[in-house]
Design a protein around this motif. Structure first.
Motif, PDB file in Angstrom:
ATOM      1  N   VAL A   1      -3.854   5.227  -2.676  1.00  0.00           N
ATOM      2  CA  VAL A   1      -4.345   6.526  -2.200  1.00  0.00           C
ATOM      3  C   VAL A   1      -4.259   6.660  -0.684  1.00  0.00           C
ATOM      4  O   VAL A   1      -4.428   7.761  -0.156  1.00  0.00           O
ATOM      5  CB  VAL A   1      -5.803   6.779  -2.667  1.00  0.00           C
ATOM      6  CG1 VAL A   1      -5.886   6.882  -4.160  1.00  0.00           C
ATOM      7  CG2 VAL A   1      -6.747   5.701  -2.137  1.00  0.00           C
ATOM      8  N   VAL A   2      -3.996   5.569   0.041  1.00  0.00           N
ATOM      9  CA  VAL A   2      -3.862   5.669   1.494  1.00  0.00           C
ATOM     10  C   VAL A   2      -2.399   5.740   1.934  1.00  0.00           C
ATOM     11  O   VAL A   2      -2.107   5.694   3.123  1.00  0.00           O
ATOM     12  CB  VAL A   2      -4.580   4.501   2.227  1.00  0.00           C
ATOM     13  CG1 VAL A   2      -6.057   4.503   1.912  1.00  0.00           C
ATOM     14  CG2 VAL A   2      -3.947   3.157   1.900  1.00  0.00           C
TER      15      VAL A   2
ATOM     16  N   TRP B   1       0.811  -1.218   0.000  1.00  0.00           N
ATOM     17  CA  TRP B   1       0.000   0.000   0.000  1.00  0.00           C
ATOM     18  C   TRP B   1       0.848   1.273   0.000  1.00  0.00           C
ATOM     19  O   TRP B   1       0.360   2.342  -0.369  1.00  0.00           O
ATOM     20  CB  TRP B   1      -0.911   0.012   1.229  1.00  0.00           C
ATOM     21  CG  TRP B   1      -2.162  -0.808   1.059  1.00  0.00           C
ATOM     22  CD1 TRP B   1      -2.606  -1.433  -0.071  1.00  0.00           C
ATOM     23  CD2 TRP B   1      -3.146  -1.071   2.073  1.00  0.00           C
ATOM     24  NE1 TRP B   1      -3.792  -2.082   0.170  1.00  0.00           N
ATOM     25  CE2 TRP B   1      -4.151  -1.872   1.481  1.00  0.00           C
ATOM     26  CE3 TRP B   1      -3.268  -0.721   3.418  1.00  0.00           C
ATOM     27  CZ2 TRP B   1      -5.268  -2.323   2.186  1.00  0.00           C
ATOM     28  CZ3 TRP B   1      -4.375  -1.168   4.124  1.00  0.00           C
ATOM     29  CH2 TRP B   1      -5.361  -1.950   3.512  1.00  0.00           C
ATOM     30  N   ARG B   2       2.088   1.167   0.441  1.00  0.00           N
ATOM     31  CA  ARG B   2       2.950   2.349   0.508  1.00  0.00           C
ATOM     32  C   ARG B   2       3.249   2.933  -0.871  1.00  0.00           C
ATOM     33  O   ARG B   2       3.672   4.090  -0.972  1.00  0.00           O
ATOM     34  CB  ARG B   2       4.268   2.010   1.199  1.00  0.00           C
ATOM     35  CG  ARG B   2       4.139   1.687   2.683  1.00  0.00           C
ATOM     36  CD  ARG B   2       5.499   1.354   3.281  1.00  0.00           C
ATOM     37  NE  ARG B   2       6.394   2.508   3.188  1.00  0.00           N
ATOM     38  CZ  ARG B   2       7.713   2.419   3.094  1.00  0.00           C
ATOM     39  NH1 ARG B   2       8.306   1.233   3.057  1.00  0.00           N
ATOM     40  NH2 ARG B   2       8.446   3.507   3.025  1.00  0.00           N
TER      41      ARG B   2
ATOM     42  N   LEU C   1       1.160   5.276   7.462  1.00  0.00           N
ATOM     43  CA  LEU C   1       1.190   3.939   6.873  1.00  0.00           C
ATOM     44  C   LEU C   1       2.617   3.404   6.855  1.00  0.00           C
ATOM     45  O   LEU C   1       2.842   2.214   7.108  1.00  0.00           O
ATOM     46  CB  LEU C   1       0.611   3.960   5.458  1.00  0.00           C
ATOM     47  CG  LEU C   1       0.629   2.618   4.717  1.00  0.00           C
ATOM     48  CD1 LEU C   1      -0.201   1.564   5.453  1.00  0.00           C
ATOM     49  CD2 LEU C   1       0.120   2.782   3.289  1.00  0.00           C
ATOM     50  N   ASP C   2       3.591   4.272   6.569  1.00  0.00           N
ATOM     51  CA  ASP C   2       5.001   3.848   6.607  1.00  0.00           C
ATOM     52  C   ASP C   2       5.356   3.296   7.987  1.00  0.00           C
ATOM     53  O   ASP C   2       5.997   2.246   8.110  1.00  0.00           O
ATOM     54  CB  ASP C   2       5.924   5.031   6.287  1.00  0.00           C
ATOM     55  CG  ASP C   2       5.794   5.534   4.863  1.00  0.00           C
ATOM     56  OD1 ASP C   2       5.246   4.799   4.013  1.00  0.00           O
ATOM     57  OD2 ASP C   2       6.237   6.664   4.606  1.00  0.00           O
TER      58      ASP C   2
END
Length: 306
Positions: free
Chosen positions: A220-221, A215-216, A226-227
């Motif tokens: 779009v998130v 996802w990183r 998130l990282d």
């Protein structure tokens, strides 16, 4: 560049790293901490000067003096301001970098400005990564005062022209930081809930670390949060040793209260705040009562504490 001398008051995790970054950027930092050994240790590590008292700190700074307070909001900050203010001269600058309620900062500034000292409220974001990556700085104050401290803002920020903003008059810096933290509550809650749902679908055998890492890139998130989530999951997906308790610093509450006062709907931020309270056991009585209601009307079993 103008004045390069700055006094840093409060050497916790944020304050000490900000002092380090300023020193690395060529500023002359004089460090002070109530527990003086922290200032002494930092001086030995970096070569910056340590002041043994607030009086010594003020005397060591050229006028107009610039002092940056990185202390807990409330009594700790107020007591230091009360001690420092009689030592200062007209046109000195006092920067409050606490996570303070913006209305408290406005009231505080009126007392400071009344004796001719400029007051700047500075919202600071960046956590333990700020030393390396730079800090996001949201400042409120007069244009004249902010112009005087711009070299320090440029040194602390990720770049001289990025990551810092003169938001407006006194109070606006802490107001923008308050809303920033409210948004942070909502983003963190959404990520946590999403990964809980992924983890709950056990038949798929999902590798949460790989999902987060994927996802990183392109998603779009994707975000710094998130990282950090991906880094956490790469180390430990089970989190068995982590207590499910999430503290709240107060800024989420202030954001929700301000939204109510302005009659602006903010359900995500408000619910994220309430979920933090729930994690602290503040819904335990309600949950127990709900269990008893189900038992009373439907005969549903009630689980007893072990």
């Amino acid at each position: 560049m103008g004045n390069k001398d700055i006094g840093m008051v409060g050497l916790g995790r944020m304050g000490a790293n900000m002092a380090r970054r300023l020193h690395l950027k060529g500023m002359k930092v004089i460090a002070y901490n109530r527990h003086t050994e922290k200032a002494t240790e930092l001086a030995k590590e970096t070569g910056m000067h340590a002041a043994s008292s607030l009086e010594a700190l003020v005397q060591a700074l050229p006028t107009p003096r610039v002092l940056w307070l990185m202390l807990p909001a409330g009594e700790a900050t107020q007591s230091h301001i009360d001690s420092i203010l009689p030592l200062l001269s007209r046109n000195d600058i006092l920067i409050n970098g606490a996570n303070a309620f913006y209305e408290d900062s406005i009231a505080q500034s009126q007392k400071v400005e009344a004796v001719g000292v400029h007051y700047i409220d500075a919202g600071v974001s960046g956590g333990i990564w700020g030393l390396r990556e730079g800090y996001a700085l949201m400042v409120g104050g007069s244009p004249e005062a902010v112009a005087e401290v711009t070299p320090f803002l440029e040194a602390l920020a990720p770049a001289v022209d990025k990551g810092w903003l003169h938001c407006g008059p006194v109070g606006s810096g802490h107001f923008v930081k308050m809303v920033h933290n409210g948004i942070e509550y909502g983003m963190m809650q959404a990520l946590a809930e999403g990964f809980a749902i992924l983890q709950g679908k056990t038949e798929f055998g999902l590798d949460l670390a790989k999902v987060a890492e994927m996802w990183r890139y392109g998603s779009v998130v994707r975000s710094w949060l998130l990282d950090l989530t991906a880094d956490t999951l790469a180390k430990d997906q089970v989190l068995a040793d982590i207590a499910p308790i999430v503290a709240d610093s107060g800024e989420g509450l202030w954001t929700a209260q301000t939204a109510l006062a302005l009659k602006i709907p903010a359900p995500v931020i408000t619910l994220a705040l309430q979920m933090r309270w729930a994690s602290q056991g503040r819904d335990d009585y309600a949950a127990k009562l709900l269990a008893m209601m189900r038992n009373e009307f439907g005969g549903h079993a009630v689980q007893k504490e072990a």
